[in-house]
Design an enzyme around this catalytic site. Structure first.
Site, PDB file in Angstrom:
ATOM      1  N   ASP A  63       0.877  -1.172   0.000  1.00  0.00           N
ATOM      2  CA  ASP A  63       0.000   0.000   0.000  1.00  0.00           C
ATOM      3  C   ASP A  63       0.915   1.224   0.000  1.00  0.00           C
ATOM      4  O   ASP A  63       1.676   1.426   0.962  1.00  0.00           O
ATOM      5  CB  ASP A  63      -0.879  -0.036   1.255  1.00  0.00           C
ATOM      6  CG  ASP A  63      -1.914   1.088   1.268  1.00  0.00           C
ATOM      7  OD1 ASP A  63      -1.638   2.172   0.707  1.00  0.00           O
ATOM      8  OD2 ASP A  63      -2.994   0.877   1.849  1.00  0.00           O
ATOM      9  N   VAL A  64       0.870   2.027  -1.060  1.00  0.00           N
ATOM     10  CA  VAL A  64       1.833   3.133  -1.172  1.00  0.00           C
ATOM     11  C   VAL A  64       1.619   4.217  -0.109  1.00  0.00           C
ATOM     12  O   VAL A  64       2.489   5.074   0.078  1.00  0.00           O
ATOM     13  CB  VAL A  64       1.845   3.769  -2.587  1.00  0.00           C
ATOM     14  CG1 VAL A  64       2.243   2.761  -3.642  1.00  0.00           C
ATOM     15  CG2 VAL A  64       0.508   4.427  -2.925  1.00  0.00           C
ATOM     16  N   TYR A 156      -8.111  16.266  -5.989  1.00  0.00           N
ATOM     17  CA  TYR A 156      -7.425  15.480  -7.030  1.00  0.00           C
ATOM     18  C   TYR A 156      -6.502  16.376  -7.859  1.00  0.00           C
ATOM     19  O   TYR A 156      -5.326  16.057  -8.068  1.00  0.00           O
ATOM     20  CB  TYR A 156      -8.457  14.793  -7.929  1.00  0.00           C
ATOM     21  CG  TYR A 156      -7.831  13.893  -8.980  1.00  0.00           C
ATOM     22  CD1 TYR A 156      -7.447  12.599  -8.677  1.00  0.00           C
ATOM     23  CD2 TYR A 156      -7.625  14.345 -10.284  1.00  0.00           C
ATOM     24  CE1 TYR A 156      -6.878  11.762  -9.645  1.00  0.00           C
ATOM     25  CE2 TYR A 156      -7.060  13.525 -11.257  1.00  0.00           C
ATOM     26  CZ  TYR A 156      -6.680  12.237 -10.928  1.00  0.00           C
ATOM     27  OH  TYR A 156      -6.105  11.429 -11.888  1.00  0.00           O
ATOM     28  N   LYS A 160      -2.317  16.140  -8.048  1.00  0.00           N
ATOM     29  CA  LYS A 160      -1.568  15.871  -9.284  1.00  0.00           C
ATOM     30  C   LYS A 160      -0.672  17.060  -9.654  1.00  0.00           C
ATOM     31  O   LYS A 160       0.386  16.874 -10.256  1.00  0.00           O
ATOM     32  CB  LYS A 160      -2.527  15.531 -10.422  1.00  0.00           C
ATOM     33  CG  LYS A 160      -3.282  14.216 -10.200  1.00  0.00           C
ATOM     34  CD  LYS A 160      -2.345  13.004 -10.218  1.00  0.00           C
ATOM     35  CE  LYS A 160      -3.096  11.694 -10.232  1.00  0.00           C
ATOM     36  NZ  LYS A 160      -2.229  10.512 -10.331  1.00  0.00           N
TER      37      LYS A 160
HETATM   38  N1  LIG Z   1      -8.395   6.554 -15.831  1.00  0.00           N
HETATM   39  C1  LIG Z   1      -8.274   7.833 -16.098  1.00  0.00           C
HETATM   40  O1  LIG Z   1      -9.113   8.418 -16.809  1.00  0.00           O
HETATM   41  C2  LIG Z   1      -7.072   8.618 -15.558  1.00  0.00           C
HETATM   42  C3  LIG Z   1      -6.931   9.949 -15.974  1.00  0.00           C
HETATM   43  C4  LIG Z   1      -5.851  10.678 -15.485  1.00  0.00           C
HETATM   44  C5  LIG Z   1      -4.947  10.101 -14.619  1.00  0.00           C
HETATM   45  N2  LIG Z   1      -5.122   8.800 -14.225  1.00  0.00           N
HETATM   46  C6  LIG Z   1      -4.140   8.264 -13.281  1.00  0.00           C
HETATM   47  O2  LIG Z   1      -3.674   7.020 -13.732  1.00  0.00           O
HETATM   48  C7  LIG Z   1      -3.253   6.239 -12.605  1.00  0.00           C
HETATM   49  C8  LIG Z   1      -3.833   4.834 -12.719  1.00  0.00           C
HETATM   50  O3  LIG Z   1      -5.234   4.904 -12.656  1.00  0.00           O
HETATM   51  P1  LIG Z   1      -6.227   3.929 -13.447  1.00  0.00           P
HETATM   52  O4  LIG Z   1      -7.124   4.772 -14.243  1.00  0.00           O
HETATM   53  O5  LIG Z   1      -5.462   2.832 -14.075  1.00  0.00           O
HETATM   54  O6  LIG Z   1      -7.105   3.420 -12.203  1.00  0.00           O
HETATM   55  P2  LIG Z   1      -7.448   1.974 -11.624  1.00  0.00           P
HETATM   56  O7  LIG Z   1      -8.364   2.212 -10.480  1.00  0.00           O
HETATM   57  O8  LIG Z   1      -7.915   1.067 -12.725  1.00  0.00           O
HETATM   58  O9  LIG Z   1      -6.035   1.470 -11.122  1.00  0.00           O
HETATM   59  C9  LIG Z   1      -5.389   2.098 -10.047  1.00  0.00           C
HETATM   60  C10 LIG Z   1      -4.434   1.121  -9.436  1.00  0.00           C
HETATM   61  O10 LIG Z   1      -3.820   1.730  -8.301  1.00  0.00           O
HETATM   62  C11 LIG Z   1      -3.999   0.859  -7.183  1.00  0.00           C
HETATM   63  N3  LIG Z   1      -3.980   1.621  -5.948  1.00  0.00           N
HETATM   64  C12 LIG Z   1      -4.852   2.555  -5.524  1.00  0.00           C
HETATM   65  N4  LIG Z   1      -4.510   2.981  -4.294  1.00  0.00           N
HETATM   66  C13 LIG Z   1      -3.385   2.290  -3.955  1.00  0.00           C
HETATM   67  C14 LIG Z   1      -2.558   2.288  -2.804  1.00  0.00           C
HETATM   68  N5  LIG Z   1      -2.812   3.062  -1.756  1.00  0.00           N
HETATM   69  N6  LIG Z   1      -1.485   1.459  -2.789  1.00  0.00           N
HETATM   70  C15 LIG Z   1      -1.216   0.639  -3.840  1.00  0.00           C
HETATM   71  N7  LIG Z   1      -1.974   0.603  -4.946  1.00  0.00           N
HETATM   72  C16 LIG Z   1      -3.051   1.411  -4.990  1.00  0.00           C
HETATM   73  C17 LIG Z   1      -5.325   0.178  -7.461  1.00  0.00           C
HETATM   74  O11 LIG Z   1      -5.498  -0.972  -6.675  1.00  0.00           O
HETATM   75  C18 LIG Z   1      -5.142  -0.139  -8.934  1.00  0.00           C
HETATM   76  O12 LIG Z   1      -4.286  -1.229  -9.120  1.00  0.00           O
HETATM   77  C19 LIG Z   1      -3.712   6.996 -11.360  1.00  0.00           C
HETATM   78  O13 LIG Z   1      -2.606   7.667 -10.795  1.00  0.00           O
HETATM   79  C20 LIG Z   1      -4.725   7.989 -11.916  1.00  0.00           C
HETATM   80  O14 LIG Z   1      -4.827   9.148 -11.135  1.00  0.00           O
HETATM   81  C21 LIG Z   1      -6.159   8.045 -14.681  1.00  0.00           C
END
Ligand SMILES: NC(=O)c1ccc[n+]([C@@H]2O[C@H](COP(=O)([O-])OP(=O)(O)OC[C@H]3O[C@@H](n4cnc5c(N)ncnc54)[C@H](O)[C@@H]3O)[C@@H](O)[C@H]2O)c1
Length: 253
Positions: A63-64, A156, A160
């Site tokens: 867990d980060v 959020y 970021k």
């Molecule tokens: N999906 C989008 O539209 C989008 C847009 C902009 C930025 N992002 C960024 O991309 C990154 C990945 O997101 P995603 O869309 O793949 O989401 P997702 O929810 O599909 O995946 C997120 C991953 O992070 C893990 N995670 C969350 N909290 C955690 C913690 N405390 N410790 C360890 N692991 C943890 C989750 O279990 C999952 O594996 C994130 O940083 C998100 O902010 C996503």
């Protein structure tokens, strides 16, 4: 020849979405990947799925938000594969789209605990490892277009924005140590993130959803993984301290 042959890579948040697609692509490109996330069953599935690929995928439950768990994660990569070359700091959560006046303490703390503090704990331990090895390293932080455009709530977007700042700070500080640190900012990507986000605030979502009209077709996680691979590989060897937006032109208006 793979673009990451024998490179030891950590990918956080590798159990789903962008992180999972990145771990798979890195293994296809010959990397030795330590996939880190909280859900062990998902990580095991990922390792099984990657078994026939040129690279190797091992996992570490972490867990980060927990600085000790992050230390253990970096140690696990070194114990499994002998060193660290690349880190993709991807784990992240969304907020509920609230504007600042309606934002709860819990939302602010939760979003910063993962997106900002968690990412900085990872960066710290990864850079310590790179410095101890003495031959540089490559970091890709997963940011968001929300760092500079109002695509989500106050918590959020601010979390970021801090990711962008620490990306540039790290790139500058360790330029002479050959540590490169860049950021990818996704736009809209088809992942689980809306499923785990809290219900949206009506006022805030009303404001942010106006921008969704400009977003066009959403990306797939694999689209992001390709951009991350570029920044993780030597093909981007002269790119440092940069943010690459991967949003299909969403924020060009
Ligand atoms: N999906 C989008 O539209 C989008 C847009 C902009 C930025 N992002 C960024 O991309 C990154 C990945 O997101 P995603 O869309 O793949 O989401 P997702 O929810 O599909 O995946 C997120 C991953 O992070 C893990 N995670 C969350 N909290 C955690 C913690 N405390 N410790 C360890 N692991 C943890 C989750 O279990 C999952 O594996 C994130 O940083 C998100 O902010 C996503």
């Amino acid at each position: 020849m793979g673009r990451l042959d024998n490179k030891v890579c950590i990918v956080t948040g590798a159990s789903a979405g962008i992180g999972r697609a990145t771990a798979v692509l890195f293994a296809q490109e010959g990397a030795k990947v330590l996939a880190a996330a909280r859900r062990e069953d998902r990580l095991k599935e990922l390792c099984d799925e990657c078994a026939g690929l040129p690279g190797t995928v091992a996992y570490c439950v972490a867990d980060v938000r927990d600085p000790e768990a992050v230390k253990t994660m970096v140690q696990a990569a070194v114990e499994a594969f002998g060193r660290l070359d690349v880190a993709v700091n991807n784990a992240g959560v969304m907020d509920d789209n609230t504007a600042i006046a309606d934002m709860s303490d819990e939302m602010l703390q939760e979003v910063f605990a993962t997106n900002t503090f968690g990412l900085m704990y990872c960066l710290r331990e990864e850079c310590k490892q790179f410095l101890s090895q003495g031959d540089g390293g490559t970091i890709v932080n997963i940011c968001s277009v929300g760092a500079s455009h109002q695509t989500a709530g106050a918590a959020y977007c601010a979390s970021k924005g801090a990711v962008l700042s620490v990306t540039r700070n790290t790139a500058y500080m360790y330029k002479e140590e050959s540590i490169r640190c860049n950021a990818i900012s996704p736009g809209g990507v088809v992942t689980d993130i809306p499923l785990v986000m809290p219900p949206s605030d009506e006022f805030g979502f009303g404001r942010t959803s106006e921008l969704l009209n400009f977003s066009g077709e959403l990306a797939m996680p694999e689209d992001l993984a390709d951009a991350i691979l570029f920044l993780a590989s030597d093909q981007s060897r002269y790119v440092n301290g940069e943010e690459i937006k991967c949003d299909g032109g969403w924020t060009c208006f």
